[in-house]
Scaffold this motif. Sequence first.
Motif, short mmCIF file in Angstrom:
data_model
loop_
_atom_site.label_atom_id
_atom_site.label_comp_id
_atom_site.label_asym_id
_atom_site.label_seq_id
_atom_site.Cartn_x
_atom_site.Cartn_y
_atom_site.Cartn_z
N ASP A 84 2.01 -14.79 7.36
CA ASP A 84 2.39 -13.58 6.41
C ASP A 84 2.18 -13.17 5.78
O ASP A 84 1.98 -12.23 5.60
CB ASP A 84 3.78 -14.53 6.37
CG ASP A 84 4.92 -14.96 6.69
OD1 ASP A 84 4.93 -14.34 8.14
OD2 ASP A 84 5.52 -16.04 7.22
N GLN A 85 1.10 -14.56 5.13
CA GLN A 85 0.19 -13.93 4.56
C GLN A 85 -1.26 -14.36 4.46
O GLN A 85 -1.43 -14.96 4.65
CB GLN A 85 0.22 -13.94 2.80
CG GLN A 85 1.54 -13.56 2.26
CD GLN A 85 1.38 -13.05 0.78
OE1 GLN A 85 0.75 -13.34 -0.50
NE2 GLN A 85 3.40 -13.01 0.38
N SER A 106 -7.82 -3.49 6.17
CA SER A 106 -6.79 -4.31 5.80
C SER A 106 -5.92 -3.22 5.74
O SER A 106 -5.17 -2.98 6.38
CB SER A 106 -6.77 -4.79 4.91
OG SER A 106 -8.36 -4.46 3.92
N LEU A 110 -1.40 -1.94 7.47
CA LEU A 110 -0.04 -1.14 7.31
C LEU A 110 0.91 -0.47 8.14
O LEU A 110 2.09 -0.33 7.84
CB LEU A 110 -0.26 -0.35 5.40
CG LEU A 110 -0.93 -1.48 4.41
CD1 LEU A 110 -1.01 -0.53 3.58
CD2 LEU A 110 -0.02 -2.97 4.64
N TYR A 113 1.26 -3.21 12.05
CA TYR A 113 1.04 -4.64 11.69
C TYR A 113 3.48 -4.32 12.32
O TYR A 113 3.14 -5.44 13.48
CB TYR A 113 1.43 -5.36 11.12
CG TYR A 113 1.98 -5.40 9.36
CD1 TYR A 113 3.41 -6.01 9.45
CD2 TYR A 113 1.89 -4.30 8.45
CE1 TYR A 113 4.39 -5.91 8.40
CE2 TYR A 113 2.42 -4.14 7.16
CZ TYR A 113 3.90 -4.98 7.41
OH TYR A 113 4.60 -5.24 6.13
N ARG A 114 3.54 -3.56 12.09
CA ARG A 114 5.15 -3.90 12.02
C ARG A 114 5.69 -4.26 13.49
O ARG A 114 6.18 -4.96 14.44
CB ARG A 114 5.93 -2.62 11.20
CG ARG A 114 6.46 -3.09 10.05
CD ARG A 114 6.36 -1.77 9.33
NE ARG A 114 6.87 -1.97 7.61
CZ ARG A 114 5.75 -1.17 7.06
NH1 ARG A 114 4.94 -0.94 7.52
NH2 ARG A 114 5.89 -1.79 5.82
N HIS A 125 7.31 -8.80 6.43
CA HIS A 125 6.46 -8.94 6.03
C HIS A 125 4.95 -8.81 6.27
O HIS A 125 4.93 -10.04 6.55
CB HIS A 125 6.42 -7.93 4.46
CG HIS A 125 7.57 -7.01 4.24
ND1 HIS A 125 7.59 -5.51 5.16
CD2 HIS A 125 9.01 -7.27 3.63
CE1 HIS A 125 8.85 -5.07 4.51
NE2 HIS A 125 8.88 -5.70 3.86
N ALA A 127 0.80 -9.43 4.86
CA ALA A 127 0.11 -8.78 3.28
C ALA A 127 -1.06 -9.08 3.81
O ALA A 127 -1.12 -10.24 4.35
CB ALA A 127 0.78 -9.37 2.76
N ARG A 129 -5.13 -10.12 1.58
CA ARG A 129 -6.10 -9.84 0.72
C ARG A 129 -7.72 -10.02 1.11
O ARG A 129 -7.54 -10.93 1.31
CB ARG A 129 -5.85 -10.37 -0.91
CG ARG A 129 -4.08 -9.64 -1.51
CD ARG A 129 -4.68 -8.23 -1.33
NE ARG A 129 -5.77 -7.46 -2.26
CZ ARG A 129 -5.17 -7.29 -4.09
NH1 ARG A 129 -4.34 -8.01 -4.48
NH2 ARG A 129 -5.95 -7.04 -5.26
N ASN A 158 -1.55 -15.31 -4.41
CA ASN A 158 -2.01 -15.09 -5.64
C ASN A 158 -2.67 -15.87 -6.10
O ASN A 158 -3.75 -14.93 -6.32
CB ASN A 158 -1.23 -14.01 -6.08
CG ASN A 158 -0.67 -13.04 -5.75
OD1 ASN A 158 -0.91 -12.19 -4.21
ND2 ASN A 158 0.91 -12.34 -5.97
#
Length: 319
Positions: A84-85, A106, A110, A113-114, A125, A127, A129, A158
């Motif tokens: 998921d992240q 990356s 956006l 990916y859906r 969702h 995400a 980084r 994060n």
Amino acid sequence: MRIGLVVDASCDLPQDFLLKHRIPVLPIRIRLGEQSLVDRRVPQATQAFYSELLPKVGPGDGSEPLQVAEIQEWFLEELVTRYDQVICLTISAQRSAIFEHATQASFGLLQRYRERRAAAGVAGHFAMRVVDGRSLFAGSAVLAAEAVRLIGDGAHPNAVRTRLEQLAGQVCTFLVADDLGHLRRRGFRKGERGGLLDRLRGAALGLGSLLDVKPVISVQQGVDKPVALAPSFDNAAEKLLAHARVRVLAGELLAPQLCISFAGELSLVRDLPGFVELDAACTERGVTLHLAMLSPTGAINLGRGALSLAFAAPTATFA
């Protein structure tokens, strides 16, 4: 929430560590004359590269990142339904375009990916980084191993990313090349980002024509410089291992990780003078020592028998 860490193939972590923690490895393309191969950090392939291909490496050969579209497809296939992240940790942006290409890839996720997650029956969702590790080889491995520890402790993505960005500027990476003749034959690769290690070659070969003198090269905060000289590879490695041992015993490491990589049989590293003492110091201080094969990217630039060692700590005089 499923959190994933991705590293590129230049990150020198042991294969068993990568498998245990299910860390996907972003491939790197290797160019050798007219031949092109993809490094996915498979130990058997790396050993074959050392013995069969490395002796044939010429001045124009090297590694390069996959193209943005290729990386985006890899992200879609390997990551978006599995996590998921994701934190994608790359070799220094000063040394390679991998960070730039992965970042661009990356952004494109956006829009895509859906559909991929819906087709796989995965809700929610995704995400990602991309983090510039600001280091290379064993230095990248220090950051990756620390990220695994933080994720295992339940840290939020994060918080992990922030910690990696803080540590990145404090990773001390050292390199010892056994074959300075390889560096000389490789020459200087103009037009790349410093030819990856052109400044290292300049530091090593600028010592003169004494190819039997082995320098210990420090790579920290974008500065490459020789910090010690020795009459042989074993002596240079012994100085480096002793320096690392002093830093460990002094409690100066900012993360409980110390990484060593080598372009050859790993048993040779364990037999180096000072390795047993460093291993014991790490055990005493609760520091995990990771021993891995140097990536083909590292071997192309440094030659067979090269050593890379890294840890995170404040800057200190090499002694």
